[in-house]
Design a protein around this motif. Structure first.
Motif, PDB file in Angstrom:
ATOM      1  N   THR A  25       0.833  -1.192   0.000  1.00  0.00           N
ATOM      2  CA  THR A  25       0.000   0.000   0.000  1.00  0.00           C
ATOM      3  C   THR A  25       0.876   1.254   0.000  1.00  0.00           C
ATOM      4  O   THR A  25       2.048   1.216   0.415  1.00  0.00           O
ATOM      5  CB  THR A  25      -0.922   0.042   1.220  1.00  0.00           C
ATOM      6  OG1 THR A  25      -0.127   0.200   2.409  1.00  0.00           O
ATOM      7  CG2 THR A  25      -1.739  -1.252   1.334  1.00  0.00           C
ATOM      8  N   GLU A  26       0.284   2.368  -0.434  1.00  0.00           N
ATOM      9  CA  GLU A  26       1.031   3.624  -0.457  1.00  0.00           C
ATOM     10  C   GLU A  26       1.460   4.041   0.945  1.00  0.00           C
ATOM     11  O   GLU A  26       2.587   4.493   1.159  1.00  0.00           O
ATOM     12  CB  GLU A  26       0.183   4.723  -1.106  1.00  0.00           C
ATOM     13  CG  GLU A  26      -0.030   4.538  -2.597  1.00  0.00           C
ATOM     14  CD  GLU A  26      -0.772   5.705  -3.222  1.00  0.00           C
ATOM     15  OE1 GLU A  26      -0.976   6.721  -2.520  1.00  0.00           O
ATOM     16  OE2 GLU A  26      -1.146   5.601  -4.394  1.00  0.00           O
ATOM     17  N   VAL A  27       0.554   3.893   1.923  1.00  0.00           N
ATOM     18  CA  VAL A  27       0.903   4.281   3.287  1.00  0.00           C
ATOM     19  C   VAL A  27       1.996   3.377   3.853  1.00  0.00           C
ATOM     20  O   VAL A  27       2.873   3.827   4.598  1.00  0.00           O
ATOM     21  CB  VAL A  27      -0.347   4.271   4.201  1.00  0.00           C
ATOM     22  CG1 VAL A  27      -0.881   2.859   4.411  1.00  0.00           C
ATOM     23  CG2 VAL A  27      -0.025   4.890   5.562  1.00  0.00           C
ATOM     24  N   GLN A  28       2.005   2.123   3.452  1.00  0.00           N
ATOM     25  CA  GLN A  28       3.026   1.183   3.913  1.00  0.00           C
ATOM     26  C   GLN A  28       4.393   1.546   3.342  1.00  0.00           C
ATOM     27  O   GLN A  28       5.404   1.529   4.059  1.00  0.00           O
ATOM     28  CB  GLN A  28       2.633  -0.238   3.505  1.00  0.00           C
ATOM     29  CG  GLN A  28       3.458  -1.347   4.106  1.00  0.00           C
ATOM     30  CD  GLN A  28       2.951  -2.719   3.695  1.00  0.00           C
ATOM     31  OE1 GLN A  28       2.371  -2.878   2.612  1.00  0.00           O
ATOM     32  NE2 GLN A  28       3.131  -3.701   4.552  1.00  0.00           N
ATOM     33  N   ILE A  29       4.432   1.883   2.074  1.00  0.00           N
ATOM     34  CA  ILE A  29       5.697   2.273   1.448  1.00  0.00           C
ATOM     35  C   ILE A  29       6.216   3.564   2.064  1.00  0.00           C
ATOM     36  O   ILE A  29       7.418   3.699   2.353  1.00  0.00           O
ATOM     37  CB  ILE A  29       5.529   2.411  -0.074  1.00  0.00           C
ATOM     38  CG1 ILE A  29       5.245   1.033  -0.704  1.00  0.00           C
ATOM     39  CG2 ILE A  29       6.768   3.030  -0.709  1.00  0.00           C
ATOM     40  CD1 ILE A  29       4.879   1.087  -2.171  1.00  0.00           C
ATOM     41  N   ALA A  30       5.308   4.524   2.279  1.00  0.00           N
ATOM     42  CA  ALA A  30       5.720   5.793   2.889  1.00  0.00           C
ATOM     43  C   ALA A  30       6.255   5.570   4.300  1.00  0.00           C
ATOM     44  O   ALA A  30       7.253   6.176   4.711  1.00  0.00           O
ATOM     45  CB  ALA A  30       4.549   6.765   2.915  1.00  0.00           C
ATOM     46  N   ARG A  31       5.611   4.700   5.033  1.00  0.00           N
ATOM     47  CA  ARG A  31       6.039   4.397   6.403  1.00  0.00           C
ATOM     48  C   ARG A  31       7.375   3.658   6.389  1.00  0.00           C
ATOM     49  O   ARG A  31       8.240   3.887   7.241  1.00  0.00           O
ATOM     50  CB  ARG A  31       4.972   3.549   7.075  1.00  0.00           C
ATOM     51  CG  ARG A  31       5.066   3.447   8.582  1.00  0.00           C
ATOM     52  CD  ARG A  31       4.667   4.721   9.278  1.00  0.00           C
ATOM     53  NE  ARG A  31       4.120   4.399  10.606  1.00  0.00           N
ATOM     54  CZ  ARG A  31       3.977   5.280  11.565  1.00  0.00           C
ATOM     55  NH1 ARG A  31       4.325   6.531  11.354  1.00  0.00           N
ATOM     56  NH2 ARG A  31       3.455   4.920  12.729  1.00  0.00           N
ATOM     57  N   ALA A  32       7.551   2.762   5.438  1.00  0.00           N
ATOM     58  CA  ALA A  32       8.827   2.053   5.309  1.00  0.00           C
ATOM     59  C   ALA A  32       9.962   3.031   5.032  1.00  0.00           C
ATOM     60  O   ALA A  32      11.051   2.918   5.606  1.00  0.00           O
ATOM     61  CB  ALA A  32       8.738   1.011   4.198  1.00  0.00           C
ATOM     62  N   LEU A  33       9.705   3.995   4.164  1.00  0.00           N
ATOM     63  CA  LEU A  33      10.723   5.001   3.867  1.00  0.00           C
ATOM     64  C   LEU A  33      11.056   5.825   5.106  1.00  0.00           C
ATOM     65  O   LEU A  33      12.232   6.077   5.399  1.00  0.00           O
ATOM     66  CB  LEU A  33      10.248   5.913   2.735  1.00  0.00           C
ATOM     67  CG  LEU A  33      11.166   7.086   2.397  1.00  0.00           C
ATOM     68  CD1 LEU A  33      12.556   6.609   2.006  1.00  0.00           C
ATOM     69  CD2 LEU A  33      10.553   7.926   1.277  1.00  0.00           C
ATOM     70  N   GLU A  34      10.023   6.223   5.857  1.00  0.00           N
ATOM     71  CA  GLU A  34      10.253   6.983   7.088  1.00  0.00           C
ATOM     72  C   GLU A  34      11.106   6.178   8.074  1.00  0.00           C
ATOM     73  O   GLU A  34      12.041   6.703   8.700  1.00  0.00           O
ATOM     74  CB  GLU A  34       8.923   7.368   7.722  1.00  0.00           C
ATOM     75  CG  GLU A  34       9.051   8.279   8.936  1.00  0.00           C
ATOM     76  CD  GLU A  34       7.706   8.628   9.570  1.00  0.00           C
ATOM     77  OE1 GLU A  34       7.703   9.444  10.518  1.00  0.00           O
ATOM     78  OE2 GLU A  34       6.678   8.085   9.123  1.00  0.00           O
ATOM     79  N   LEU A  35      10.786   4.903   8.220  1.00  0.00           N
ATOM     80  CA  LEU A  35      11.565   4.029   9.096  1.00  0.00           C
ATOM     81  C   LEU A  35      13.018   3.927   8.633  1.00  0.00           C
ATOM     82  O   LEU A  35      13.949   4.027   9.435  1.00  0.00           O
ATOM     83  CB  LEU A  35      10.942   2.632   9.107  1.00  0.00           C
ATOM     84  CG  LEU A  35       9.873   2.318  10.142  1.00  0.00           C
ATOM     85  CD1 LEU A  35       9.221   0.971   9.818  1.00  0.00           C
ATOM     86  CD2 LEU A  35      10.469   2.300  11.542  1.00  0.00           C
TER      87      LEU A  35
END
Length: 320
Positions: A146-156
């Motif tokens: 998901t888009e939110v998952q990818i964005a969160r992965a990048l933040e991590l």
């Protein structure tokens, strides 16, 4: 916003559950990304927090499809996520890497008009990406992120790389090639790695040749043919695809020359966001984008077989 205190993650939608499948002090050098190949966030957390007679596994983080994060161990403790693995002369990446598991069903199978996981759940077409793994194996269906998952992965990734001074962001497929295929082609690993390490469009990861001369070849091994005359000491390269013994690079300058060089004879240059040549990217780097959905036409019925990996020859004794 995410933060780290005493090796534990802080921020919204972050929780902690201690896994028993951990032990030993960790001074991480890398960040290793996986998919869970599981049903959902909760079932994956439960599995990674269960002590079994054999086959125990764990990770530092499990990242849900809705952006929720569950931490299973402090970042200075070894978890068991890499298995038999090797990277750039290091064996056993559990002792060198922080592990992030992302909730994702992984490789799917085509069953008539449906796409089905190994545990029998069917996924709609809009949650499927048809793509070929970068290690080969033909076009197959993969569960999307998901888009939110990818964005969160990048933040991590950005946070962990900055906080612990990590050297690189890798996929399980990088360190256990031929055995593992996650996070797979549905995850934009190249783009996430680039931004997390400071390798966005204006920051090219650079190498410099440290030998008198260095052959640049068409593949990752000394038996592949040379693609150009040998590079001279001091030649600058853009890192495109790092592997255990060899890396795919582009030569900096007025050329589109790309090829493979042996890691023994190059040195990583300090990253810089400005200065002459900072924005010089190869044609391949300019094309790095998150995987997009393929046309509706589906491949032949996929199997659960692992993507075949081309065997990398033994490290060359000469300057490759």
């Amino acid at each position: 916003m995410l933060g780290i205190q005493n090796h534990r993650l802080t921020g919204d939608n972050v929780s902690f559950r201690q896994t028993p499948n951990a032990g030993g002090a960790l001074r991480a050098r890398f960040l290793l990304l996986h998919y869970t190949a599981g049903r959902n966030l909760e079932s994956s957390v439960e599995s990674l927090c269960t002590k079994k007679p054999q086959g125990n596994a764990s990770a530092h983080i499990v990242l849900g499809r809705d952006g929720r994060i569950v931490q299973l161990a402090p970042f200075n403790v070894v978890t068991w996520h890499a298995g038999v693995s090797q990277w750039n002369g290091l064996d056993g990446l559990n002792h060198h890497a922080i592990g992030i598991e992302m909730d994702n069903a992984g490789l799917l199978q085509r069953d008539g008009d449906r796409y089905v996981s190994w545990f029998g759940k069917a996924y709609p077409e809009e949650e499927v990406r048809l793509a070929e793994h970068r290690h080969g194996g033909g076009v197959k269906p993969w569960h999307h992120y998901t888009e939110v998952q990818i964005a969160r992965a990048l933040e991590l990734c950005e946070l962990l790389v900055a906080h612990y001074g990590l050297e690189d962001v890798l996929g399980h497929e990088d360190v256990a090639r031929g055995r593992k295929i996650d996070p797979g082609p549905a995850f934009p690993l190249g783009s996430v790695r680039g931004q997390a390490i400071g390798r966005a469009a204006d920051v090219a990861p650079r190498l410099v040749v440290n030998a008198t001369s260095l052959n640049i070849r068409s593949g990752p091994g000394a038996d592949f043919p040379k693609v150009a005359p040998a590079l001279k000491r001091g030649a600058e390269l853009v890192l495109l695809e790092p592997q255990d013994r060899w890396s795919r690079v582009a030569v900096v300058g007025g050329t589109d020359l790309e090829g493979w060089v042996c890691n023994d004879f190059v040195t990583r240059m300090p990253a810089t966001r400005s200065g002459p040549g900072a924005a010089v990217l190869s044609r391949t780097q300019r094309a790095l984008q998150p995987t997009r959905a393929a046309p509706r036409k589906a491949p032949a019925k996929a199997s659960n077989a692992r993507a075949p990996a081309r065997k990398t020859p033994t490290r060359a004794r000469s300057k490759a």
